[in-house]
Design an enzyme around this catalytic site. Structure first.
Site, PDB file in Angstrom:
ATOM      1  N   THR A   7      13.351   6.287  -6.324  1.00 17.37           N
ATOM      2  CA  THR A   7      14.308   5.744  -5.360  1.00 17.37           C
ATOM      3  C   THR A   7      13.671   4.472  -4.827  1.00 17.37           C
ATOM      4  O   THR A   7      12.463   4.305  -4.925  1.00 17.37           O
ATOM      5  CB  THR A   7      14.619   6.761  -4.230  1.00 17.37           C
ATOM      6  OG1 THR A   7      15.164   7.907  -4.835  1.00 17.37           O
ATOM      7  CG2 THR A   7      15.545   6.206  -3.173  1.00 17.37           C
ATOM      8  N   ASN A  14      17.372   9.594  -7.912  1.00 16.97           N
ATOM      9  CA  ASN A  14      16.730  10.804  -7.410  1.00 16.97           C
ATOM     10  C   ASN A  14      15.289  10.917  -7.896  1.00 16.97           C
ATOM     11  O   ASN A  14      14.495  10.062  -7.583  1.00 16.97           O
ATOM     12  CB  ASN A  14      17.556  12.052  -7.700  1.00 16.97           C
ATOM     13  CG  ASN A  14      17.159  13.196  -6.766  1.00 16.97           C
ATOM     14  OD1 ASN A  14      16.584  12.942  -5.711  1.00 16.97           O
ATOM     15  ND2 ASN A  14      17.421  14.418  -7.138  1.00 16.97           N
TER      16      ASN A  14
HETATM   17  O1  DON Z   1      19.646  10.947  -1.680  1.00 15.02           O
HETATM   18  C1  DON Z   1      18.580  11.504  -1.424  1.00 15.02           C
HETATM   19  O2  DON Z   1      18.324  11.958  -0.333  1.00 15.02           O
HETATM   20  C2  DON Z   1      17.533  11.598  -2.514  1.00 15.02           C
HETATM   21  N1  DON Z   1      18.183  11.660  -3.789  1.00 15.02           N
HETATM   22  C3  DON Z   1      16.581  10.453  -2.414  1.00 15.02           C
HETATM   23  C4  DON Z   1      15.467  10.582  -3.418  1.00 15.02           C
HETATM   24  C5  DON Z   1      14.243   9.835  -3.074  1.00 15.02           C
HETATM   25  O3  DON Z   1      14.163   9.150  -2.078  1.00 15.02           O
HETATM   26  C6  DON Z   1      13.097   9.986  -3.982  1.00 15.02           C
HETATM   27  N2  DON Z   1      11.989   9.199  -3.478  1.00 15.02           N
HETATM   28  N3  DON Z   1      10.867   9.272  -3.467  1.00 15.02           N
END
Ligand code: DON
Length: 583
Positions: A391, A411
């Site tokens: 992300t 994700n």
């Molecule tokens: O939308 C969300 O909350 C997650 N899919 C975000 C994923 C994320 O930040 C991964 N990072 N390290």
């Protein structure tokens, strides 16, 4: 003093003429306040560079954000890309603020038990994490087209040029790539196209290896030339569906054609002299932060310390001021994440009780349950579930004061690991952000219930929290990746900004987090050790060292007095923050 009214007309007019010429030359005849030092902060130096070039070539902050995001999608394939989605918080120089929800949607054939086996247990293959079944219908390409059409100055064909070049020419593998590819190596090796593009002989490529993505360049070119239709209809859509279907996915061409971004009203939070804008549902970030700030207003830390129980002054045994603050913030986080788990989901599918959750008397009651000298066990909070540095982030400021804070995702690192060979699109695994079984934790240990169950066409609940802050002295553009910990990172960042910390200090400050369940304070290595940790344990908190630093915050801070911009990229990542000075 000469009397201005009696100056010759020719002299009185020249400033007006100069201003007019300047306005016409810059392509904008409306009022502008060219007082801002533009800046771009993003998770990768190449992306920041393209963002700055876009600003220099006449683009505004919205064009620059699209250009930067598109490059991130190419050079950070582990983070975000057109196979994923994201949230964009846009603020124009006249103060209008809009939230563009480009979150992935569950395909029309998705259903609540799709990730369970015949016994109703979570399928051992982790279908919500690995492979095409894990992927929601992507929103990223639609966001590019929407933001460019409605808010940009440049055509998408120009804005996406940097990303297309990066996909064609390739980028060099760095240590960060290697770490994340190692994490997901087994799943990448499972899918032939992913194996070919992201690995070498099934292994993580050496540092410096140049990775080219010609199929992705072709897809980005279609998007650049035809906008929304270039991705969601026509040959890209057909090929994408062919690849996904052949690998066992559920997507249909109608699912792609029906995808739309949604413009939503941001959550606004007023805390003392500060105004904060953040992400509304289907993100949980804005509501959680509004609750934490609301509880702080109802019951400031001083009202706890003044009871003496947390004060250092008259009780030698009592915890230090630092411990008191950490205890207090933890209890706020616990309560906000409890409500997240219980009540939040896609507002188009579930009735999110926003006004009740943000009601001052509710927050006063919630804050009232914080005990001054004892942790509240999470299972003592009402409600149960029987019913139910991957992300990425970018922050942009242009010379007119237009601002963008955008958090973008596929994700987990490399998303689902499934790469569509024909289109070069790496599919997200955002479906794991749904509650795949009530009470069963997802990849971030988050639990949820009915409100966030899988339903066709629904957006999974997110923690992504692109945020803007306006204070009496400074304003800020802030955000970070980090799964469930995003909200507390942004919240702690805002508190540090309110204390006057520099941008560099805010992004590098040590981090801790509580998310209701598991009932532990998670923290970075080296933080909460020694006396602080001992005191928190005495108050009844359990501490978990998460074993590695987390987050990748990208921050821009504007000082209203000096007109100076400060920008900082999290030292935990490889990003770059640059302020353009001397314009
Ligand atoms: O939308 C969300 O909350 C997650 N899919 C975000 C994923 C994320 O930040 C991964 N990072 N390290």
């Amino acid at each position: 003093m000469p009397n201005r009214a009696h100056r010759p007309a020719r002299l009185r007019l020249w400033p007006v003429v100069v201003l007019l010429v300047l306005a016409i030359l810059s392509g904008c005849a409306s009022t502008r306040s060219p007082n801002f030092q533009p800046a771009v902060a993003s998770a990768h130096p190449l992306a920041t560079e393209v963002g700055l070039d876009t600003l220099a070539n006449g683009g505004n902050a919205f064009d620059a954000a699209v250009a930067t995001a598109a490059v991130l999608g190419v050079v950070e394939p582990y983070s975000a890309g057109i196979g994923g989605g994201g949230f964009w918080l846009l603020q124009s120089s006249d103060g209008r603020t809009v939230f563009v929800d480009a979150r992935e949607k569950a395909p029309s054939q998705a259903h609540a038990t799709m990730y369970l086996d015949a016994n109703g247990d979570v399928h051992p293959d982790k279908l919500s994490v690995n492979g095409p079944l894990a992927a929601g219908i992507p929103g990223q390409a639609a966001a590019f087209a929407h933001i460019s059409n409605h808010y940009g100055r440049l055509p998408l064909s120009t804005t996406l040029g940097g990303a297309i070049a990066a996909a064609n020419d390739g980028f060099a593998v760095d240590e960060h790539y290697r770490t994340l590819a190692q994490w997901r190596r087994a799943v990448l090796a499972r899918y032939p196209a992913a194996r070919r593009v992201y690995l070498r002989n099934g292994e993580v490529p050496e540092t410096g290896t140049v990775l080219r993505q010609p199929a992705l360049a072709g897809t980005l070119t279609e998007l650049a030339n035809h906008g929304f239709d270039g991705f969601y209809r026509g040959q890209v859509a057909t090929r994408l569906i062919e690849d996904v279907t052949a690998a066992g996915g559920l997507w249909t061409e109608d699912d792609l054609a029906a995808y739309r971004v949604i413009e939503r009203t941001p959550i606004t939070i007023d805390y003392g002299p500060y105004r904060i804008w953040s992400a509304p549902p289907p993100s949980s970030g804005g509501i959680a932060m509004a609750q934490m700030f609301g509880m702080m207003t109802a019951r400031p830390l001083t009202t706890l310390t003044n009871t003496g129980l947390l004060s250092n002054d008259n009780q030698p045994e009592s915890p230090s001021a630092g411990t008191a603050r950490l205890h207090y913030l933890t209890e706020l986080m616990r309560r906000a994440y409890h409500d997240r788990a219980l009540y939040l989901g896609d507002p188009d599918f579930t009735d999110v009780p926003v006004s009740r959750l943000l009601d001052a008397s509710y927050l006063t009651r919630q804050a009232g349950t914080i005990r001054s000298a004892r942790a509240t066990p999470s299972d003592a909070l009402e409600g149960d579930f029987s019913a139910g540095t991957h992300t990425t982030h970018l922050s942009v400021l242009d010379q007119d004061g237009n601002r963008v804070s955008a958090t973008l995702s596929i994700n987990l690192p490399f998303g689902s690991g499934f790469l569509s060979a024909q289109t070069g699109v790496l599919l997200n695994n955002e479906m794991d952000d749904f509650s795949i079984k009530p009470g069963t934790p997802n990849a971030y240990g988050l639990v949820g219930g009915e409100a966030n169950k899988v339903e066709p066409g629904k957006r999974p609940l997110s923690s992504m929290s692109p945020t803007l802050m306006q204070g009496p002295e400074r304003s800020a553009i802030i955000g970070t990746p980090g799964g469930s910990r995003i909200i507390t990172m942004v919240y702690l960042g805002l508190l540090d900004l309110m204390s006057g910390e520099s941008a560099a200090n805010v992004v590098s400050a040590p981090r801790f987090h509580h998310q209701y369940l598991p009932d532990v304070i998670q923290h970075e290595p080296g933080f909460l050790e020694g006396e602080l940790g001992d005191e928190l344990t005495k108050l009844g908190h359990s501490l978990t060292d998460v074993g590695r630093a987390y987050g990748n915050m990208q921050l821009i801070v504007i000082d209203h007095q000096t007109g100076q911009t400060e920008a900082a990229s999290d030292p935990r990542g490889i990003g770059r923050a640059t302020v353009v000075t001397g314009q």
